[in-house]
Scaffold this active site. Sequence first.
Site, PDB file in Angstrom:
ATOM      1  N   ARG A  35       0.837  -1.206   0.000  1.00 22.95           N
ATOM      2  CA  ARG A  35       0.000   0.000   0.000  1.00 22.95           C
ATOM      3  C   ARG A  35       0.871   1.253   0.000  1.00 22.95           C
ATOM      4  O   ARG A  35       1.563   1.551   0.972  1.00 22.95           O
ATOM      5  CB  ARG A  35      -0.905  -0.002   1.224  1.00 22.95           C
ATOM      6  N   ARG A  65       2.798  -6.142  -9.741  1.00 26.45           N
ATOM      7  CA  ARG A  65       3.196  -5.436  -8.515  1.00 26.45           C
ATOM      8  C   ARG A  65       3.561  -6.369  -7.372  1.00 26.45           C
ATOM      9  O   ARG A  65       4.062  -5.901  -6.347  1.00 26.45           O
ATOM     10  CB  ARG A  65       2.066  -4.508  -8.068  1.00 26.45           C
ATOM     11  N   HIS A 116       0.259   3.436 -10.427  1.00 26.53           N
ATOM     12  CA  HIS A 116      -0.745   3.767  -9.399  1.00 26.53           C
ATOM     13  C   HIS A 116      -0.090   4.631  -8.302  1.00 26.53           C
ATOM     14  O   HIS A 116       0.017   4.220  -7.149  1.00 26.53           O
ATOM     15  CB  HIS A 116      -1.288   2.457  -8.826  1.00 26.53           C
ATOM     16  N   ASP A 146     -13.011   8.649  -7.154  1.00 24.58           N
ATOM     17  CA  ASP A 146     -12.434   7.575  -7.961  1.00 24.58           C
ATOM     18  C   ASP A 146     -12.862   7.818  -9.405  1.00 24.58           C
ATOM     19  O   ASP A 146     -13.864   7.287  -9.874  1.00 24.58           O
ATOM     20  CB  ASP A 146     -12.922   6.218  -7.455  1.00 24.58           C
ATOM     21  N   GLU A 175      -2.905   8.843 -11.253  1.00 22.27           N
ATOM     22  CA  GLU A 175      -2.303   7.692 -11.917  1.00 22.27           C
ATOM     23  C   GLU A 175      -2.418   7.801 -13.431  1.00 22.27           C
ATOM     24  O   GLU A 175      -3.503   8.068 -13.948  1.00 22.27           O
ATOM     25  CB  GLU A 175      -3.012   6.411 -11.463  1.00 22.27           C
TER      26      GLU A 175
END
Length: 305
Positions: free
Chosen positions: A77, A99, A170, A215, A275
Site C-alpha cells: 500500500r 506489482r 498507481h 475515484d 495515476e
Amino acid sequence: MSSEPTPIDTPFSLGHAVTFFPGPCDVPKAVLIHPETGDRVEILLYGAHLTSWKTRNGDEIIFMSKKAVFEKTKAIRGGVPVIFPQFGPGKIQNHGFARNVPWEIVGSKVENGNVHLTLGLHENPFTLNIWPFPFYLELEFILSAPHTLNIRFRVQNTGKQEFGFQTALHTYYKISNIANVSVRGLSGLEYIDKTKGAQKFREDKDVITIQQEVDSVYCNVPEDKVIDIVDKGGNTLHLKSASLPEVVVWNPWIEKAKSLADLGDEEYHEFICVEAGTIATPHTLIPSAAHESFHTITITPSSSL
C-alpha cells in the site's frame, strides 16, 4: 556507528549513484542518487515498486502507508505500484500480478548526468497460472535534473497469440493534508465516475479539490497535457505522459479508508493518487509487437532545494 545496511555488490552498482541493499520479501532494493540535485529514489525489486523519492532537504514526495504489508504475493500500500495486465477487479486478481512478483535487474547507467535503472519481468509459472500469455515487461527509472523522474514502461508480446492488457502507474503522492491539495489541468475532459456506478461526466472545474471519496478515470488525455498537483502546504508536482491515455484521481476518504486493512483510518489525509494508465480501452498486442509508454514527474519546490 552507522545503521545503514551493508550494500550488495552487483555488476549493476555504480558507486554513489546506484546502490543495492537487502530488501523485503528476500528481494533487493535499489537506491538511486542524482549527482547534482541529491534527489534519492528507492525501488524494490519486488514488484519494481518505487517506495520513496526524497529531495536533498528531506522532502518526501511519495506516500507509503504505515500499515503497508511486505509479504510475498501481497500488494504494497503506497509508493508506485505497477498495474499489469488488468486494472481493478476482473477475470484475474485485482490490478494484476506485476506489482507482487520479483523483477530482475536489466541494466544501470549514468548518462548525461541522468541516473538510469532498468528492471525486467518475464512470464513465469506463477503468472501463467493466472494469465496464460508469454510476455516481457521492462520498466526504466530515470532520475534527472531539475528534480525530475521519468518512467519508461515497455510491454512486449513474446507469445504466439495476441493479448489485450491494461496498465497503470498507481502513484501515491505524499501531501501536507488533503484539504490543501488541488488537481489542475483536467478541465473539459470526459471522465468515468466509479463512485457513481461508472457514469460518464465532463469535467467543468479548472481546480479539482477533494472533499469526499473520489475515484475518477479521465479519458483521452492529450499527450501535451500537463497535470498539476498543487499543495498549498508543500510542493507542486507536474505530470506528463505519452501513450498512457487515461488519468485516475483517487482518494478513499473516510469510510473506505476504514475498510482497507493496510491503510490507517486517518491516512487518507496524507496522500492523493493521480495515476497515468491505459485503462478504459485495453491495448492489444499481436505476437512480437511491443508497446512503449512514458511518464514524467517534475517537482516545483515550495522553497529552494
